[in-house]
Design an enzyme around this catalytic site. Structure first.
Site, mmCIF file in Angstrom:
data_model
loop_
_atom_site.group_PDB
_atom_site.id
_atom_site.type_symbol
_atom_site.label_atom_id
_atom_site.label_comp_id
_atom_site.label_asym_id
_atom_site.label_seq_id
_atom_site.Cartn_x
_atom_site.Cartn_y
_atom_site.Cartn_z
ATOM 1 N N ASP A 1 4.548 -4.070 -7.258
ATOM 2 C CA ASP A 1 3.900 -2.879 -6.541
ATOM 3 C C ASP A 1 4.303 -1.828 -7.321
ATOM 4 O OD1 ASP A 1 6.051 -3.855 -5.007
ATOM 5 O OD2 ASP A 1 5.853 -1.971 -3.797
ATOM 6 N N ASN A 2 5.682 -1.836 -8.130
ATOM 7 C CA ASN A 2 6.111 -0.727 -8.531
ATOM 8 C C ASN A 2 5.808 -0.688 -10.246
ATOM 9 O OD1 ASN A 2 7.206 0.499 -6.039
ATOM 10 N ND2 ASN A 2 9.216 -0.835 -6.712
ATOM 11 N N ARG B 1 3.122 14.294 -7.159
ATOM 12 C CA ARG B 1 3.287 13.481 -8.366
ATOM 13 C C ARG B 1 2.108 13.556 -8.854
ATOM 14 N NH1 ARG B 1 6.286 7.905 -6.721
ATOM 15 N NH2 ARG B 1 4.488 7.524 -5.692
ATOM 16 N N GLY C 1 2.641 3.769 1.462
ATOM 17 C CA GLY C 1 2.961 3.890 2.902
ATOM 18 C C GLY C 1 3.717 5.355 2.854
ATOM 19 N N ARG C 2 3.963 5.998 1.885
ATOM 20 C CA ARG C 2 4.370 7.489 1.994
ATOM 21 C C ARG C 2 3.716 8.203 0.985
ATOM 22 N NH1 ARG C 2 10.908 7.870 0.928
ATOM 23 N NH2 ARG C 2 11.141 6.440 -0.327
ATOM 24 N N ARG D 1 -1.688 -0.278 -9.660
ATOM 25 C CA ARG D 1 -0.177 -1.081 -10.001
ATOM 26 C C ARG D 1 -0.756 -2.591 -10.194
ATOM 27 N NH1 ARG D 1 3.261 2.025 -6.545
ATOM 28 N NH2 ARG D 1 2.444 3.938 -6.447
ATOM 29 N N GLY E 1 6.533 7.300 6.806
ATOM 30 C CA GLY E 1 5.806 8.065 5.797
ATOM 31 C C GLY E 1 6.343 9.362 5.110
ATOM 32 N N GLY F 1 0.951 -1.244 0.108
ATOM 33 C CA GLY F 1 -0.088 -0.070 0.061
ATOM 34 C C GLY F 1 0.882 1.070 -0.268
#
Length: 524
Positions: free
Chosen positions: A273-274, A196, A106-107, A203, A139, A104
């Site tokens: 996840d990326n 961003r 996280g930051r 993802r 985070g 998830g």
């Protein structure tokens, strides 16, 4: 009261998808939900360092707004715009080949979605505080990683590589504790926040987590949402549409990786996840550009032993990750043959697209059967001695097919140590240049036309790690001018820019093993 910035808010993700019912911002497993509501952390003394004019325009924000206090507060997380509900996304992922369960945002905290000029953009803050997915972390983000992400995402866009974008780079005014090299030497650094921007931050892991938990109902809801908002040209969601959706994700993923290979970019952390569902480069952590041409290089200290995410393995990892996505989508499709056919097509397409990409880099338009052999010989030669990839291919545009034995002189500046080029290596190069010259005689374009074409695919300027580090070192001392210099330079990576010739240079010796210039950790 400061005047509020005005953007055309059109949230869909947090309105159409199931939310985590728990409101408290505590670390936990989040089930049957795609996100958790969370507010950014208030910062001590935020300061805006840089704003992308192009992304301002894309969001419909006038430049005057970027100078306002309201803008600063919104894009450092200190003010939440009216009628918006920030959230962190829930997803899982395979990290270095192993299932890691729930990960998830996280930051990262998604602020809102903006609709402008018939395009939709999600605006997200990275480094704005903890979320339910932060696990043991805080985070937050530090200035060095934030400068790298801000510059790189915009540089990649101008290189023609599919990518998420960046709007702002700001200091939080807080100190953040980080162990840069994971060696027990933690130190306080300047905190920073990047905003961003992307059509979506979904993802592969967004779908994997739901399949792993056998939550097929939420999985279908998320896939249908994805198709309706981002792949609507495929038609209404159905089994056939799901197959077409997977096929297009596969194609986009391959095209993105082919672009990485073309410019010598190494992502460094190709965990599932990326991996963006839209085929965009996402999550700029320990990335890097090839300095010397080396298929085995990775910029990630965590990966230094097994080199899973090395330059030459990126296309294979793309395929491996697509297998994981296929497994996640299988409960909705239940057609293994259809999925396998798409995965097999990826392998075929990689061979043809990779060959075409290398032809383009060499200025070859006519297709000749022996091109693959010529390219293989070139790649073998490039590894005989340390050869700068960017400088070599850019310089090759000046090669003259009438004087093949002058080839080494043309590319001489790309060799890190020209004095160690032995007679045997010289002979191999001269043989290759002779073959290349003969091959160019089969082309119809003039030498000047060939050079012009090659210069559209072989960049002159890329964001080398030592360049990022120079900007970081200056920023740590309060000098932010290099950030803007790099930002402007990398807007035109294919242009000659004679005034910036100093950046068309090999990695200096001081940067060979310096932290931040050679390899980086995942916290970098």
């Amino acid at each position: 009261m400061a005047k509020q910035i005005k953007v055309n808010i059109n949230d869909s993700f947090n309105k159409e998808l199931p939310a985590d019912p728990i409101i408290e911002n505590t670390r936990r497993q989040v089930t049957k939900a795609c996100f958790s509501y969370v507010k950014p952390k208030q910062t001590a003394n935020p300061k805006m360092l840089h704003v992308s004019p192009e992304m301002l325009d894309n969001l419909g924000l006038p430049e005057a707004d970027s100078q306002s206090d309201s803008f600063l507060k919104v894009f450092t997380g200190n003010t939440v715009l009216e009628n918006t509900k920030p959230y962190a996304m829930c997803y899982g992922g395979h990290q270095f080949g192993n299932w890691a369960g729930q990960l998830g945002d996280g930051r990262a905290i998604n602020l809102f979605e903006v609709q402008h000029n018939n395009k939709s953009w999600v605006v997200q803050l990275k480094g704005a505080g903890e979320t339910p997915y932060s696990r043991t972390a805080d985070g937050l983000a530090v200035l060095r990683s934030s400068i790298r992400e801000y510059l790189c995402s915009e540089a990649m866009h101008h290189l023609g590589v599919p990518t998420t974008r960046a709007l702002t780079l700001a200091l939080s005014g807080d100190a953040v504790l980080r162990d840069m090299m994971y060696d027990g030497n933690a130190a306080y650094e300047k905190g920073a926040i990047v905003s961003r921007v992307s059509p979506s931050f979904l993802r592969f892991g967004s779908y994997e987590i739901l399949a792993a938990r056998q939550d097929v109902e939420t999985l279908k809801t998320l896939v249908d949402y994805t198709i309706n908002h981002h792949f609507s040209h495929l038609g209404k969601p159905s089994k056939d549409t799901y197959i077409q959706f997977f096929s297009e994700v596969s194609q986009r993923t391959l095209q993105m990786i082919i672009h990485w290979q073309r410019v010598g970019f190494v992502h460094g952390v190709m965990n599932t996840d990326n991996m963006s569902i839209l085929g965009l480069t996402i999550d700029y952590g320990p990335f890097g550009w090839l300095e010397d041409f080396n298929f085995g290089w990775t910029p990630n200290t965590t990966d230094s032993q097994h080199k899973r995410y090395r330059y030459g393995n990126q296309p294979n990892i793309g395929l491996w990750n697509l297998y994981q996505l296929a497994n996640a989508l299988f409960p909705l499709i239940e057609d293994a043959e259809a999925l396998e056919a798409i995965l097999n097509q990826y392998k075929i397409d990689f061979e043809t697209q990779s060959l075409q990409m290398m032809r383009n880099k060499l200025g070859l338009v006519v297709e000749v059967d022996l091109d693959a052999q010529l390219i293989q010989e070139l790649e073998d030669n490039l590894q005989l001695s340390q050869t700068d990839m960017t400088i070599f291919f850019r310089s090759l545009g000046d090669f003259n097919k009438e004087n093949p034995l002058d080839g080494l002189k043309v590319v001489a500046n790309s060799f890190y140590n020209p004095t160690v080029i032995s007679d045997a290596i010289r002979q191999k190069w001269n043989l290759w240049f002779t073959h290349y010259a003969a091959r160019l005689h089969k082309e119809l374009k003039s030498e000047s036309e060939r050079k012009e074409q090659m210069n559209t695919v072989n960049p002159k300027y890329v964001l080398r790690n030592y360049m990022s580090q120079l900007a970081i070192d200056a920023a740590d001392k309060g000098d932010y001018s290099l950030i803007n210099e790099m930002f402007e330079l990398l807007k035109q990576p294919y242009a000659e820019q004679p005034q910036n010739e100093k950046w068309f240079a090999k990695r200096p010796d001081w940067a060979r093993h310096k932290a931040g210039c050679s390899m980086l950790s995942c916290s970098s």
